[in-house]
Design a protein around this motif. Structure first.
Motif, PDB file in Angstrom:
ATOM      1  N   ARG A 162       0.807  -1.228   0.000  1.00 30.21           N
ATOM      2  CA  ARG A 162       0.000   0.000   0.000  1.00 30.21           C
ATOM      3  C   ARG A 162       0.832   1.265   0.000  1.00 30.21           C
ATOM      4  O   ARG A 162       0.317   2.365   0.101  1.00 30.21           O
ATOM      5  N   PHE A 163       2.173   1.132  -0.130  1.00 26.87           N
ATOM      6  CA  PHE A 163       3.069   2.285  -0.212  1.00 26.87           C
ATOM      7  C   PHE A 163       3.197   2.701  -1.674  1.00 26.87           C
ATOM      8  O   PHE A 163       3.761   1.961  -2.479  1.00 26.87           O
ATOM      9  N   VAL A 164       2.684   3.869  -2.017  1.00 28.90           N
ATOM     10  CA  VAL A 164       2.637   4.317  -3.412  1.00 28.90           C
ATOM     11  C   VAL A 164       3.701   5.387  -3.637  1.00 28.90           C
ATOM     12  O   VAL A 164       3.694   6.428  -2.975  1.00 28.90           O
ATOM     13  N   LEU A 165       4.590   5.121  -4.580  1.00 28.79           N
ATOM     14  CA  LEU A 165       5.673   6.039  -4.903  1.00 28.79           C
ATOM     15  C   LEU A 165       5.235   6.996  -6.010  1.00 28.79           C
ATOM     16  O   LEU A 165       4.789   6.563  -7.069  1.00 28.79           O
ATOM     17  N   ILE A 166       5.384   8.285  -5.720  1.00 28.46           N
ATOM     18  CA  ILE A 166       5.186   9.325  -6.731  1.00 28.46           C
ATOM     19  C   ILE A 166       6.580   9.885  -6.987  1.00 28.46           C
ATOM     20  O   ILE A 166       7.215  10.442  -6.094  1.00 28.46           O
ATOM     21  N   SER A 167       7.071   9.711  -8.194  1.00 24.59           N
ATOM     22  CA  SER A 167       8.427  10.139  -8.522  1.00 24.59           C
ATOM     23  C   SER A 167       8.397  10.879  -9.849  1.00 24.59           C
ATOM     24  O   SER A 167       7.333  11.262 -10.323  1.00 24.59           O
ATOM     25  N   GLY A 168       9.577  11.072 -10.433  1.00 26.49           N
ATOM     26  CA  GLY A 168       9.626  11.683 -11.745  1.00 26.49           C
ATOM     27  C   GLY A 168      10.512  12.896 -11.819  1.00 26.49           C
ATOM     28  O   GLY A 168      11.436  13.065 -11.029  1.00 26.49           O
ATOM     29  N   CYS A 169      10.191  13.752 -12.754  1.00 32.65           N
ATOM     30  CA  CYS A 169      10.995  14.926 -13.033  1.00 32.65           C
ATOM     31  C   CYS A 169      10.828  15.972 -11.934  1.00 32.65           C
ATOM     32  O   CYS A 169       9.697  16.272 -11.528  1.00 32.65           O
ATOM     33  N   SER A 170      11.946  16.499 -11.457  1.00 30.55           N
ATOM     34  CA  SER A 170      11.878  17.626 -10.527  1.00 30.55           C
ATOM     35  C   SER A 170      11.059  18.738 -11.172  1.00 30.55           C
ATOM     36  O   SER A 170      11.188  18.999 -12.365  1.00 30.55           O
TER      37      SER A 170
ATOM     38  N   ARG B  82       2.713  -0.341  -8.918  1.00 31.63           N
ATOM     39  CA  ARG B  82       2.536   0.776  -9.847  1.00 31.63           C
ATOM     40  C   ARG B  82       3.174   2.026  -9.263  1.00 31.63           C
ATOM     41  O   ARG B  82       2.837   2.461  -8.163  1.00 31.63           O
ATOM     42  N   VAL B  83       4.104   2.592 -10.015  1.00 29.08           N
ATOM     43  CA  VAL B  83       4.782   3.830  -9.621  1.00 29.08           C
ATOM     44  C   VAL B  83       4.318   4.924 -10.570  1.00 29.08           C
ATOM     45  O   VAL B  83       4.292   4.734 -11.792  1.00 29.08           O
ATOM     46  N   PHE B  84       3.964   6.056 -10.006  1.00 26.00           N
ATOM     47  CA  PHE B  84       3.469   7.181 -10.797  1.00 26.00           C
ATOM     48  C   PHE B  84       4.589   8.183 -11.013  1.00 26.00           C
ATOM     49  O   PHE B  84       5.255   8.600 -10.062  1.00 26.00           O
ATOM     50  N   MET B  85       4.790   8.559 -12.273  1.00 23.51           N
ATOM     51  CA  MET B  85       5.885   9.451 -12.645  1.00 23.51           C
ATOM     52  C   MET B  85       5.358  10.767 -13.213  1.00 23.51           C
ATOM     53  O   MET B  85       4.496  10.764 -14.096  1.00 23.51           O
ATOM     54  N   THR B  86       5.897  11.871 -12.685  1.00 17.64           N
ATOM     55  CA  THR B  86       5.596  13.170 -13.273  1.00 17.64           C
ATOM     56  C   THR B  86       6.588  13.396 -14.413  1.00 17.64           C
ATOM     57  O   THR B  86       7.796  13.348 -14.202  1.00 17.64           O
ATOM     58  N   PRO B  87       6.095  13.614 -15.621  1.00 18.49           N
ATOM     59  CA  PRO B  87       6.996  13.834 -16.753  1.00 18.49           C
ATOM     60  C   PRO B  87       7.568  15.252 -16.720  1.00 18.49           C
ATOM     61  O   PRO B  87       7.061  16.126 -16.007  1.00 18.49           O
ATOM     62  N   PRO B  88       8.622  15.478 -17.494  1.00 18.90           N
ATOM     63  CA  PRO B  88       9.133  16.845 -17.609  1.00 18.90           C
ATOM     64  C   PRO B  88       8.014  17.790 -18.066  1.00 18.90           C
ATOM     65  O   PRO B  88       7.272  17.463 -18.990  1.00 18.90           O
ATOM     66  N   TRP B  89       7.925  18.926 -17.375  1.00 16.87           N
ATOM     67  CA  TRP B  89       6.859  19.890 -17.669  1.00 16.87           C
ATOM     68  C   TRP B  89       7.476  21.285 -17.560  1.00 16.87           C
ATOM     69  O   TRP B  89       7.382  21.939 -16.519  1.00 16.87           O
TER      70      TRP B  89
ATOM     71  N   ASP C 259       5.642  -1.239 -12.549  1.00 12.05           N
ATOM     72  CA  ASP C 259       4.817  -0.792 -13.664  1.00 12.05           C
ATOM     73  C   ASP C 259       4.798   0.735 -13.581  1.00 12.05           C
ATOM     74  O   ASP C 259       4.202   1.301 -12.660  1.00 12.05           O
ATOM     75  N   VAL C 260       5.469   1.387 -14.513  1.00 12.09           N
ATOM     76  CA  VAL C 260       5.621   2.836 -14.475  1.00 12.09           C
ATOM     77  C   VAL C 260       4.463   3.496 -15.219  1.00 12.09           C
ATOM     78  O   VAL C 260       4.217   3.193 -16.384  1.00 12.09           O
ATOM     79  N   ILE C 261       3.779   4.386 -14.534  1.00 20.59           N
ATOM     80  CA  ILE C 261       2.637   5.086 -15.109  1.00 20.59           C
ATOM     81  C   ILE C 261       2.945   6.576 -15.150  1.00 20.59           C
ATOM     82  O   ILE C 261       3.187   7.199 -14.106  1.00 20.59           O
ATOM     83  N   SER C 262       2.952   7.118 -16.349  1.00 20.80           N
ATOM     84  CA  SER C 262       3.213   8.543 -16.523  1.00 20.80           C
ATOM     85  C   SER C 262       1.944   9.328 -16.209  1.00 20.80           C
ATOM     86  O   SER C 262       0.866   9.019 -16.715  1.00 20.80           O
ATOM     87  N   LEU C 263       2.094  10.327 -15.349  1.00 22.61           N
ATOM     88  CA  LEU C 263       0.945  11.145 -14.980  1.00 22.61           C
ATOM     89  C   LEU C 263       0.643  12.155 -16.082  1.00 22.61           C
ATOM     90  O   LEU C 263       1.558  12.786 -16.615  1.00 22.61           O
ATOM     91  N   PRO C 264      -0.624  12.329 -16.401  1.00 25.41           N
ATOM     92  CA  PRO C 264      -0.971  13.330 -17.414  1.00 25.41           C
ATOM     93  C   PRO C 264      -0.739  14.743 -16.875  1.00 25.41           C
ATOM     94  O   PRO C 264      -0.761  14.977 -15.673  1.00 25.41           O
ATOM     95  N   LYS C 265      -0.509  15.659 -17.785  1.00 15.86           N
ATOM     96  CA  LYS C 265      -0.301  17.067 -17.431  1.00 15.86           C
ATOM     97  C   LYS C 265      -1.671  17.737 -17.301  1.00 15.86           C
ATOM     98  O   LYS C 265      -2.160  18.386 -18.228  1.00 15.86           O
ATOM     99  N   ILE C 266      -2.267  17.525 -16.128  1.00 16.40           N
ATOM    100  CA  ILE C 266      -3.590  18.049 -15.819  1.00 16.40           C
ATOM    101  C   ILE C 266      -3.549  18.666 -14.421  1.00 16.40           C
ATOM    102  O   ILE C 266      -2.518  18.619 -13.761  1.00 16.40           O
TER     103      ILE C 266
END
Length: 187
Positions: A3-11, A113-120, A154-161
């Motif tokens: 149940r530990f959900v990692l939110i990672s990605g681009c600074s 499932r790891v959620f990734m913030t893409p470069p924005w 399983d890497v899931i890219s977060l939408p830019k919303i």
């Protein structure tokens, strides 16, 4: 099920804003180890800063992330992590060549499932704790996008919303995780 959900990605990609939204909805959130370390080091005059002694900073980030995971076991339901162990271990391995990523991260796992913030670039800003530029942030993102699948995530890219819509996306995705029927998104 983990149940530990990692939110990672681009600074600068909106991780902290998303996590603030999840916290506002009542979910436990674990703050980014790196920002806490930087604040502590700046306040105490320490040198374990990413721009002074990157290796010491990353070793400390690994220690903090391990302690965070141990402490989060007391929470129930989903627990969201702003960066964590994989981020620090992959950076240390890339910097020093030490084979720490698989050794440490195999025993200490997040949800599959790891959620990734893409470069924005439109929302990217530097501050007293984030001194690196967008190019370095994008390289960090690429390193994580390569490392996470090798660890079985399983890497899931977060939408830019909007942050609210991102939180809805994360929670809906977790609700669709096989075996998640034991975990309500309202936990």
């Amino acid at each position: 099920m983990n149940r530990f959900v990692l939110i990672s990605g681009c600074s600068g990609g909106g991780k902290s804003t998303l996590l603030a939204e999840l916290r506002g909805r009542g979910y436990p959130v674990v703050e980014e180890p790196g920002r806490r370390i930087i604040a502590d080091e700046l306040a105490s005059g320490g040198s374990a800063l990413p721009w002074n002694d990157t290796t010491a900073f990353l070793r400390r980030a690994i220690d903090v992330a391990l302690k965070d995971m141990a402490m989060a076991k007391a929470d129930s339901g989903w627990v969201f992590f702003d960066r964590g162990l994989v981020d620090a271990a992959s950076a240390l391995e890339a910097l020093t060549g030490e084979p720490v990523l698989r050794a440490i991260c195999s025993d200490h796992r997040y949800h599959a499932r790891v959620f990734m913030t893409p470069p924005w670039p439109e929302i990217y800003v530097t501050d007293a704790e984030r001194r690196h530029g967008f190019e370095a942030a994008t390289a960090e993102y690429q390193r994580l996008m390569e490392a996470l699948p090798t660890l079985g995530y399983d890497v899931i890219s977060l939408p830019k919303i909007s942050p609210s819509a991102r939180a809805d996306f994360v929670l809906a995705t977790l609700a669709r995780t096989p075996g998640s029927d034991a975990w309500s998104v309202d936990d």
